[in-house]
Design a protein around this motif. Structure first.
Motif, PDB file in Angstrom:
ATOM      1  N   LEU A  41       1.006  -1.188   0.169  1.00  0.00           N
ATOM      2  CA  LEU A  41      -0.042  -0.172  -0.103  1.00  0.00           C
ATOM      3  C   LEU A  41       1.088   1.126   0.033  1.00  0.00           C
ATOM      4  O   LEU A  41       1.373   1.541   1.379  1.00  0.00           O
ATOM      5  CB  LEU A  41      -1.248   0.285   0.853  1.00  0.00           C
ATOM      6  N   ASP A  42       0.689   2.000  -0.895  1.00  0.00           N
ATOM      7  CA  ASP A  42       1.719   3.176  -1.289  1.00  0.00           C
ATOM      8  C   ASP A  42       1.305   4.197  -1.662  1.00  0.00           C
ATOM      9  O   ASP A  42       0.246   4.164  -2.517  1.00  0.00           O
ATOM     10  CB  ASP A  42       2.745   2.836  -2.233  1.00  0.00           C
ATOM     11  N   LYS A  43       1.063   5.499  -1.191  1.00  0.00           N
ATOM     12  CA  LYS A  43      -0.119   6.494  -0.898  1.00  0.00           C
ATOM     13  C   LYS A  43      -1.727   6.212  -1.452  1.00  0.00           C
ATOM     14  O   LYS A  43      -1.897   5.830  -1.469  1.00  0.00           O
ATOM     15  CB  LYS A  43       0.709   7.712  -1.747  1.00  0.00           C
ATOM     16  N   SER A  44      -1.784   4.453  -0.606  1.00  0.00           N
ATOM     17  CA  SER A  44      -3.084   4.110  -0.596  1.00  0.00           C
ATOM     18  C   SER A  44      -4.355   4.935  -0.068  1.00  0.00           C
ATOM     19  O   SER A  44      -5.486   4.966  -0.446  1.00  0.00           O
ATOM     20  CB  SER A  44      -3.786   3.089  -0.116  1.00  0.00           C
ATOM     21  N   THR A  45      -3.954   6.493   0.733  1.00  0.00           N
ATOM     22  CA  THR A  45      -5.156   6.890   0.597  1.00  0.00           C
ATOM     23  C   THR A  45      -4.882   8.121   0.037  1.00  0.00           C
ATOM     24  O   THR A  45      -5.928   9.682   0.477  1.00  0.00           O
ATOM     25  CB  THR A  45      -4.759   7.468   2.218  1.00  0.00           C
ATOM     26  N   HIS A  46      -3.737   8.799  -0.885  1.00  0.00           N
ATOM     27  CA  HIS A  46      -3.967   9.876  -1.792  1.00  0.00           C
ATOM     28  C   HIS A  46      -4.907  10.563  -2.536  1.00  0.00           C
ATOM     29  O   HIS A  46      -6.108   9.710  -3.434  1.00  0.00           O
ATOM     30  CB  HIS A  46      -2.777   9.893  -2.564  1.00  0.00           C
ATOM     31  N   GLY A  47      -5.620  11.535  -1.743  1.00  0.00           N
ATOM     32  CA  GLY A  47      -6.419  12.176  -2.708  1.00  0.00           C
ATOM     33  C   GLY A  47      -7.885  12.076  -2.607  1.00  0.00           C
ATOM     34  O   GLY A  47      -8.628  11.983  -3.030  1.00  0.00           O
ATOM     35  N   VAL A  48      -8.228  11.276  -1.294  1.00  0.00           N
ATOM     36  CA  VAL A  48      -9.414  10.776  -0.809  1.00  0.00           C
ATOM     37  C   VAL A  48      -9.674  11.375   0.566  1.00  0.00           C
ATOM     38  O   VAL A  48      -8.859  11.745   0.583  1.00  0.00           O
ATOM     39  CB  VAL A  48      -9.385   8.892  -0.516  1.00  0.00           C
ATOM     40  N   ASP A  49     -11.204  11.148   0.874  1.00  0.00           N
ATOM     41  CA  ASP A  49     -11.455  12.570   2.071  1.00  0.00           C
ATOM     42  C   ASP A  49     -11.179  12.037   3.679  1.00  0.00           C
ATOM     43  O   ASP A  49     -10.706  10.672   3.214  1.00  0.00           O
ATOM     44  CB  ASP A  49     -12.889  13.028   1.976  1.00  0.00           C
ATOM     45  N   VAL A  50     -11.402  12.772   4.055  1.00  0.00           N
ATOM     46  CA  VAL A  50     -11.195  12.141   5.753  1.00  0.00           C
ATOM     47  C   VAL A  50     -11.556  11.141   5.367  1.00  0.00           C
ATOM     48  O   VAL A  50     -11.440  10.166   6.385  1.00  0.00           O
ATOM     49  CB  VAL A  50     -10.570  13.172   6.361  1.00  0.00           C
ATOM     50  N   GLY A  51     -13.466  10.673   5.923  1.00  0.00           N
ATOM     51  CA  GLY A  51     -13.431  10.216   5.732  1.00  0.00           C
ATOM     52  C   GLY A  51     -13.590   8.140   5.648  1.00  0.00           C
ATOM     53  O   GLY A  51     -12.692   7.273   6.123  1.00  0.00           O
ATOM     54  N   ALA A  52     -13.268   8.826   3.566  1.00  0.00           N
ATOM     55  CA  ALA A  52     -12.179   7.671   3.403  1.00  0.00           C
ATOM     56  C   ALA A  52     -11.196   6.917   4.075  1.00  0.00           C
ATOM     57  O   ALA A  52     -10.502   5.934   3.556  1.00  0.00           O
ATOM     58  CB  ALA A  52     -12.846   8.010   1.860  1.00  0.00           C
ATOM     59  N   LYS A  53     -10.392   8.260   3.904  1.00  0.00           N
ATOM     60  CA  LYS A  53      -9.147   7.680   4.561  1.00  0.00           C
ATOM     61  C   LYS A  53      -8.788   6.813   5.695  1.00  0.00           C
ATOM     62  O   LYS A  53      -8.708   6.295   5.705  1.00  0.00           O
ATOM     63  CB  LYS A  53      -8.373   9.331   4.877  1.00  0.00           C
ATOM     64  N   ALA A  54     -10.195   7.124   6.636  1.00  0.00           N
ATOM     65  CA  ALA A  54     -10.013   6.498   7.395  1.00  0.00           C
ATOM     66  C   ALA A  54      -9.880   5.019   7.718  1.00  0.00           C
ATOM     67  O   ALA A  54      -9.860   4.585   8.657  1.00  0.00           O
ATOM     68  CB  ALA A  54     -10.764   7.170   8.954  1.00  0.00           C
ATOM     69  N   GLU A  55     -11.037   4.978   6.761  1.00  0.00           N
ATOM     70  CA  GLU A  55     -11.836   3.715   6.732  1.00  0.00           C
ATOM     71  C   GLU A  55     -11.099   2.757   5.787  1.00  0.00           C
ATOM     72  O   GLU A  55     -10.643   1.654   6.075  1.00  0.00           O
ATOM     73  CB  GLU A  55     -12.961   3.373   5.344  1.00  0.00           C
ATOM     74  N   ILE A  56      -9.872   2.999   5.683  1.00  0.00           N
ATOM     75  CA  ILE A  56      -8.678   2.192   3.907  1.00  0.00           C
ATOM     76  C   ILE A  56      -7.572   2.313   5.443  1.00  0.00           C
ATOM     77  O   ILE A  56      -7.197   1.047   5.302  1.00  0.00           O
ATOM     78  CB  ILE A  56      -8.434   3.208   3.122  1.00  0.00           C
ATOM     79  N   VAL A  57      -7.689   3.206   6.366  1.00  0.00           N
ATOM     80  CA  VAL A  57      -6.367   2.857   7.612  1.00  0.00           C
ATOM     81  C   VAL A  57      -7.215   1.236   8.057  1.00  0.00           C
ATOM     82  O   VAL A  57      -6.030   0.805   8.618  1.00  0.00           O
ATOM     83  CB  VAL A  57      -5.810   4.070   8.175  1.00  0.00           C
ATOM     84  N   SER A  58      -8.354   1.869   8.751  1.00  0.00           N
ATOM     85  CA  SER A  58      -8.712   0.605   9.414  1.00  0.00           C
ATOM     86  C   SER A  58      -8.967  -0.357   8.310  1.00  0.00           C
ATOM     87  O   SER A  58      -8.287  -1.607  10.080  1.00  0.00           O
ATOM     88  CB  SER A  58     -10.230   1.244   9.739  1.00  0.00           C
ATOM     89  N   GLN A  59      -9.649  -0.980   7.754  1.00  0.00           N
ATOM     90  CA  GLN A  59      -9.485  -2.044   6.682  1.00  0.00           C
ATOM     91  C   GLN A  59      -8.323  -2.729   6.342  1.00  0.00           C
ATOM     92  O   GLN A  59      -8.327  -4.094   6.931  1.00  0.00           O
ATOM     93  CB  GLN A  59     -10.007  -2.095   4.954  1.00  0.00           C
ATOM     94  N   ALA A  60      -7.238  -1.677   6.255  1.00  0.00           N
ATOM     95  CA  ALA A  60      -5.549  -1.922   5.895  1.00  0.00           C
ATOM     96  C   ALA A  60      -5.255  -2.672   7.433  1.00  0.00           C
ATOM     97  O   ALA A  60      -4.993  -3.867   7.037  1.00  0.00           O
ATOM     98  CB  ALA A  60      -4.753  -1.374   5.356  1.00  0.00           C
ATOM     99  N   ASP A  61      -5.480  -2.001   8.422  1.00  0.00           N
ATOM    100  CA  ASP A  61      -5.060  -2.826   9.598  1.00  0.00           C
ATOM    101  C   ASP A  61      -6.196  -4.084  10.320  1.00  0.00           C
ATOM    102  O   ASP A  61      -5.296  -4.524  10.634  1.00  0.00           O
ATOM    103  CB  ASP A  61      -5.544  -1.741  11.069  1.00  0.00           C
ATOM    104  N   ASP A  62      -7.163  -3.965  10.266  1.00  0.00           N
ATOM    105  CA  ASP A  62      -7.896  -4.977  10.009  1.00  0.00           C
ATOM    106  C   ASP A  62      -7.582  -6.201   9.196  1.00  0.00           C
ATOM    107  O   ASP A  62      -7.172  -7.688  10.096  1.00  0.00           O
ATOM    108  CB  ASP A  62      -9.544  -4.717   9.290  1.00  0.00           C
ATOM    109  N   VAL A  63      -6.878  -6.411   8.059  1.00  0.00           N
ATOM    110  CA  VAL A  63      -6.212  -7.514   7.283  1.00  0.00           C
ATOM    111  C   VAL A  63      -4.903  -7.926   7.708  1.00  0.00           C
ATOM    112  O   VAL A  63      -4.526  -8.879   7.992  1.00  0.00           O
ATOM    113  CB  VAL A  63      -6.158  -6.630   5.896  1.00  0.00           C
ATOM    114  N   ALA A  64      -4.322  -6.881   8.412  1.00  0.00           N
ATOM    115  CA  ALA A  64      -2.605  -7.117   9.226  1.00  0.00           C
ATOM    116  C   ALA A  64      -2.759  -8.093  10.402  1.00  0.00           C
ATOM    117  O   ALA A  64      -2.340  -8.802  10.475  1.00  0.00           O
ATOM    118  CB  ALA A  64      -2.141  -5.727   8.896  1.00  0.00           C
TER     119      ALA A  64
END
Length: 66
Positions: A34-57
């Motif tokens: 995941l390289d710059k996986s939240t670039h260009g997304v809004d704050v809510g989407a950024k939090a969701e992407i990070v949360s999903q990545a943490d869950d997968v890890a």
């Protein structure tokens, strides 16, 4: 002359990122970078992407310890 179909909009950056993340998860890939996986997304989407990545890890770590 033809049939008018409603236009389907282009998904937001957050939805595009979520779709790509989901595709990567179901592909069975051994490594997901995941390289710059939240670039260009809004704050809510950024939090969701990070949360999903943490869950997968966490799930992957648990599977490796079994």
């Amino acid at each position: 002359m033809g049939v008018d179909y409603p236009l389907i909009g282009i998904p937001s950056n957050g939805n595009q990122q979520n779709a790509l993340f989901a595709r990567a998860l179901i592909s069975g890939a051994k490594l997901l970078r995941l390289d710059k996986s939240t670039h260009g997304v809004d704050v809510g989407a950024k939090a969701e992407i990070v949360s999903q990545a943490d869950d997968v890890a966490v799930i992957v770590a648990a599977l490796q310890n079994t």
